[in-house]
Design a protein around this motif. Structure first.
Motif, short mmCIF file in Angstrom:
data_model
loop_
_atom_site.label_atom_id
_atom_site.label_comp_id
_atom_site.label_asym_id
_atom_site.label_seq_id
_atom_site.Cartn_x
_atom_site.Cartn_y
_atom_site.Cartn_z
N MET A 170 -24.73 54.49 -69.23
CA MET A 170 -24.20 54.81 -67.92
C MET A 170 -23.09 55.84 -68.09
N VAL A 171 -23.01 56.73 -67.12
CA VAL A 171 -21.92 57.70 -67.15
C VAL A 171 -21.19 57.58 -65.81
N TYR A 172 -19.88 57.66 -65.87
CA TYR A 172 -19.11 57.49 -64.65
C TYR A 172 -18.79 58.84 -64.03
N HIS A 173 -18.98 58.94 -62.71
CA HIS A 173 -18.60 60.14 -61.97
C HIS A 173 -17.65 59.72 -60.86
N GLY A 174 -16.59 60.48 -60.67
CA GLY A 174 -15.68 60.18 -59.56
C GLY A 174 -14.24 60.12 -60.02
N GLU A 175 -13.45 59.42 -59.20
CA GLU A 175 -12.02 59.31 -59.46
C GLU A 175 -11.76 58.65 -60.81
N GLN A 176 -10.79 59.16 -61.54
CA GLN A 176 -10.45 58.59 -62.84
C GLN A 176 -10.10 57.11 -62.71
N LEU B 101 -28.39 46.68 -65.32
CA LEU B 101 -27.44 47.77 -65.09
C LEU B 101 -26.00 47.29 -65.26
N SER B 102 -25.74 46.05 -64.86
CA SER B 102 -24.40 45.50 -65.05
C SER B 102 -24.05 45.48 -66.52
N LYS C 248 -34.00 58.41 -56.11
CA LYS C 248 -34.75 58.66 -57.34
C LYS C 248 -33.94 58.27 -58.57
N THR C 249 -32.67 58.65 -58.55
CA THR C 249 -31.86 58.27 -59.70
C THR C 249 -31.16 56.97 -59.40
N THR C 250 -30.75 56.31 -60.44
CA THR C 250 -30.10 55.02 -60.28
C THR C 250 -28.60 55.24 -60.28
N LYS C 251 -27.98 55.08 -59.11
CA LYS C 251 -26.53 55.22 -59.01
C LYS C 251 -25.94 53.89 -58.61
N VAL C 252 -24.90 53.51 -59.30
CA VAL C 252 -24.22 52.26 -58.98
C VAL C 252 -22.79 52.60 -58.55
N TYR C 253 -22.45 52.29 -57.28
CA TYR C 253 -21.14 52.66 -56.73
C TYR C 253 -20.12 51.56 -56.98
N VAL C 254 -18.87 51.98 -57.00
CA VAL C 254 -17.77 51.03 -57.22
C VAL C 254 -16.78 51.15 -56.06
N TYR D 47 -19.15 56.55 -58.83
CA TYR D 47 -20.38 55.82 -59.17
C TYR D 47 -20.73 55.99 -60.64
N PHE D 48 -21.47 55.04 -61.12
CA PHE D 48 -22.04 55.11 -62.47
C PHE D 48 -23.47 55.60 -62.34
N GLU D 49 -23.86 56.47 -63.25
CA GLU D 49 -25.22 56.97 -63.21
C GLU D 49 -25.85 56.82 -64.59
N LEU D 50 -27.14 56.50 -64.58
CA LEU D 50 -27.85 56.35 -65.84
C LEU D 50 -28.08 57.73 -66.44
#
Lengths: 59, 803
Positions: free
Chosen positions: B520-526, B546-547, B601-607, B616-619
């Motif tokens: 998983m890679v994190y995108h967004g606020e630090q 995913l968790s 299409k892509t798996t995004k997991v928001y926080v 969000y975390f993305e695979l």
């Protein structure tokens, strides 16, 4: 020179003995696995005392 | 953070050698898990610690505890009878395939099983086949106890559905050994007997010995002709019946004529015949055949879904759970599938939370969630808690297994293309026959005997021994070299097919990408450390795949208390941590709406922490190491295309790897893949398919060369021509280049053997070929060819950086 006949007879008997030995070895499955026996021969009998000597490791 | 952890604990598990995270101490040794400790305990109780002194850390980690009920299906009479090879009152014999076997300690332990279970009479390991042959006393113990013991020790036998079907025994290799032995014996003795004649030593005895030796030779060559050479006559007869000219025809013709003419000469007293050449020819040909027949015993190239599916499944009864064989599963049965188990038949989900990994079956990279009442197709692997299913279709009729009903699986593909040897031998045979008849006719005008001499001499000397040896030795050497480089071929013919390939198709999931390695890679606020702690504490409560992936990338030392944990299938999770309400999940879940999970299409997991959506975390797609250079090199000579069962979310990511001529297909069903390959072949292309999963099975079979790539060769791989270890993926271009070089070696060696033939023919057409000349020329040409092909092929391998 007639000794040649005897010698040929002897040499054939010997050769046939080897051929039979080869056929027997194939039949008994000696050629089926050419790796495991080479490892198996190195196994020692299991000692009957409790295990203490872990230091004697062999590679 | 992880690095620090690694440095502190460098201790390795005494049993399996894995790095220990939380050490379990027992008997002055450290273990990584309870499973390993238990094996050690069991062995030390039985005074079998020699296991640990033969090799360091020889054991296997036992991932899941072995329950007593795990193998109850083996008590079923029908199942056990299929597995047991032989049984009488006192002995039962059974053969297990044990993938975990890997070192001399394993051999030692498995062969000393009787120390633990005294009712096991004998256990014998065939290491190269990874087989264990066990005989035990069926009155004192049973199959289930034996299998349970093996599993407890970490050597669980692989028992699959196809083990319950009839086995075909192969005894070809033994017959060939006998034939070689007999031919070698006769060849050696005939040579010995023939020497005096060659050196003219028989002058003083007035030909007394010459006659005797002739008859001895005749007797010695009978077994060569009637036993050792019989397969060549059969093959030639087969070829004539199918109106097809193969190299077997001139071979058989040469052997027959050589034998008949020699018998005639000895009986009439006109000469000593060609018995020595005859025997050496058959002997060398058989050796060539043996060299070509090299097989990789541990690998199986013709597996279908039956060797992927498990044998047993847990059936839910009114009173208790029963483990029953999959074959006796009926429509309407209720079954329980636990974490990491395979779904054996198409069924409906009744209870539980299904996260099913279909990557091996359909090519979808992300696990699929299923809700109650949905159909779950066979072949998927459940991750998470146990689920309950109701079977709606029999195993043999499920959606996945339908693929095997396709006609490509019905017939054994008769070789798709003619080998170079076949093409050449066609012209060779015709030319040879014309020449033999021509020279016979020429001499017929003057002398009948001379005409027959010339006719037979041509057929004898031109008997394409060297020609017939060049392919087996070059291809056999190539196959061995490729095998050493973990590129295992089904047969030597595949080397030639590889050399003719012009189009490549790649599967995505498991072939180009490695879903199990994806992060998983994190995108967004630090995220601050505190926030990471909040997230980690929450995701650790969930067993969703995913968790767990999110948890893996967060470096948190200790977790916090979680209050009011709530998980909604297909949406997300939430709980109160440190007085903050944390939400993790789909966009709809986090934004507070109750909208359906969108078909993203892509798996995004928001926080979301309290009211603040952080990001969000993305695979992240992890592609195989060296993919860039592999495809770069292959694009230069081949048309590379993609054939994926997954959606096209990775199209952009993959685009740079392919050339502009490449085709990229997504959302391909297994049957679509098969048709795509077939269509390309019908356009006259030679196609190689590189895939890994069950969904590629049809395409692999239909392709000119099917290459299945696998992380572990002991594991399942679908039927294919080549099994490639994933470690050597970077060498793929070298393998193709090497196969082309091998073909060139064969071409050159054909020319060499033809030159030898021309020299011999020059004598033969004149009818002046002496047996001595033949006896020298034939082995000499064969020796040249054997040395040249093996040396040149090895050199070609060096040039392509192969071991």
């Amino acid at each position: 020179m007639n000794i040649i006949f005897l010698l040929i007879g002897c040499s054939f008997c010997l050769a046939i003995a080897f051929l039979l030995a080869f056929i027997w070895s194939v039949k008994s499955g000696q050629l089926d696995d050419d790796y495991t026996p080479s490892v198996r021969i190195l196994f020692d009998e299991i000692p009957n005392k409790t295990n203490e000597d872990d230091s004697s490791k062999t590679d | 953070m992880n690095k620090v952890v690694d440095k502190v604990i460098t201790e390795k598990c005494f049993h399996c050698g894995d790095t220990i995270l939380t050490p379990i101490r027992f008997d002055q040794h450290q273990f990584c898990c309870v499973g390993c400790k238990n094996v050690y305990e069991l062995l030390s109780q039985n005074n079998m610690c020699a296991y640990y002194s033969l090799e360091n850390n020889p054991g296997q980690t036992i991932a899941q505890p072995i329950l007593d009920s795990s193998f109850t299906y083996l008590d079923d009479e029908k199942v056990s009878n299929q597995l047991i090879q032989y049984k009488d009152e006192h002995t039962a014999k059974v053969i297990f395939f044990i993938p975990a076997m890997h070192c001399s300690s394993c051999i030692w332990l498995l062969e000393h099983l009787y120390k633990i279970n005294p009712h096991i009479q004998q256990a014998k390991v065939f290491f190269l086949k990874k087989e264990l042959h066990i005989s035990y006393n069926p009155q004192q113990t049973n199959l289930r106890e034996v299998v349970t013991l093996l599993s407890r020790l970490g050597y669980e036998p692989a028992i699959h559905l196809n083990d319950l079907e009839e086995r075909v025994k192969k005894n070809d290799q033994r017959k060939l050994s006998y034939q070689i032995g007999v031919a070698g014996f006769c060849f050696g003795n005939i040579m010995l007997i023939s020497f005096p004649e060659y050196f003219g030593l028989d002058t003083f005895s007035k030909g007394q010995f010459s006659k005797l030796f002739g008859y001895i030779n005749l007797v010695l060559s009978l077994p060569v002709f009637f036993y050792s050479a019989q397969d060549y006559f059969k093959a030639a007869y087969q070829a004539i019946r199918e109106r097809f000219i193969s190299i077997d025809l001139p071979l058989a013709l040469g052997i027959i004529i050589m034998f008949v003419r020699s018998v005639y000469e000895v009986v009439t007293g006109t000469g000593i015949g060609w018995f020595d050449t005859h025997a050496s020819l058959v002997f060398l040909l058989l050796v060539g055949k043996w060299f070509q027949q090299k097989t990789f015993d541990t690998l199986s190239f013709d597996r279908d879904y039956k060797s992927y599916f498990p044998v047993a499944v847990t059936k839910i009864n009114e009173h208790q759970d029963l483990t029953i064989p999959v074959t006796s599963l009926q429509i309407g049965d209720r079954i329980r599938i636990r974490n990491n188990e395979l779904i054996p038949a198409d069924s409906i989900l009744l209870r539980g939370e299904a996260h099913i990994d279909f990557s091996f079956v359909t090519g979808e990279s992300a696990p699929v969630k299923k809700v109650h009442g949905e159909i779950v197709y066979a072949g998927g692997r459940q991750f998470g808690s146990a689920i309950e299913l109701e079977v709606v279709k029999k195993v043999s009729q499920s959606y996945l297994t339908q693929l095997w009903n396709n006609e490509v699986f019905a017939k054994e593909q008769s070789s798709v293309m003619q080998s170079f040897q076949q093409v050449v031998s066609k012209y060779f045979t015709i030319g040879l026959l014309l020449l033999a008849i021509g020279s016979g006719l020429y001499w017929l005008r003057t002398d009948v005997v001379h005409a027959i001499n010339a006719f037979t001499a041509v057929l004898i000397i031109a008997c394409p021994c060297a020609l017939a040896l060049s392919s087996p030795f070059a291809l056999g050497t190539a196959m061995r070299i490729l095998g050493r480089n973990k590129f295992y071929l089904k047969s030597t013919a595949v080397v030639e097919h590889l050399a003719h390939i012009d189009t490549l198709f790649f599967d995505k999931t498991g072939t180009l990408s490695q879903p199990t390695h994806s992060k998983m890679v994190y995108h967004g606020e630090q995220l601050s450390y505190g926030e990471q702690q909040l997230i980690a504490s929450l995701v650790q409560q969930s067993i969703h795949p995913l968790s767990q992936k999110i948890n893996n990338i967060l470096s948190v030392n200790e977790t916090l208390e979680v209050i009011g944990f709530k998980e909604v299938t297909g949406q997300g999770i939430t709980a109160r941590v440190m007085d903050k309400q944390v939400y993790i999940g789909a966009l709809g879940w986090v934004s507070g709406g109750i909208e359906q999970a969108n078909e993203n299409k892509t798996t995004k997991v928001y926080v979301r922490i309290d009211e603040n959506v952080k990001g969000y975390f993305e695979l992240e797609h992890v592609y195989r190491k060296g993919l860039d250079s592999v495809l770069n090199q292959l694009n230069k000579t081949y048309t590379c295309s993609l054939l994926s069962g997954d959606n096209d979310s990775e199209r952009e990511a993959l685009l740079p790897y392919f050339s502009k001529h490449s085709l990229m297909y997504f959302n391909q069903q297994p049957a679509d893949k098969l048709e795509c390959i077939r269509g390309t072949i019908s356009k006259g292309k030679q196609v190689a398919m590189i895939g890994d999963g069950l969904n590629d099975a049809g395409a692999l079979k239909a392709a000119t060369v099917g290459i299945s790539i696998t992380e572990n060769t002991a594991h399942f791989s679908p039927a294919s021509d080549v099994i490639m270890d994933a470690d050597v993926f970077q060498l793929l271009p070298s393998f193709f280049k090497f196969s082309k070089a091998t073909l060139k070696v064969i071409h050159i060696s054909f020319v060499i053997s033809l030159l030898y033939n021309l020299v011999g023919l020059a004598y033969a057409v004149q009818g002046t070929l002496s047996p001595l000349l033949a006896a020298i020329l034939m082995p000499l040409s064969s020796a040249t060819i054997i040395t040249f092909t093996t040396a040149a092929t090895t050199f070609a391998a060096k040039r392509n950086q192969l071991k």
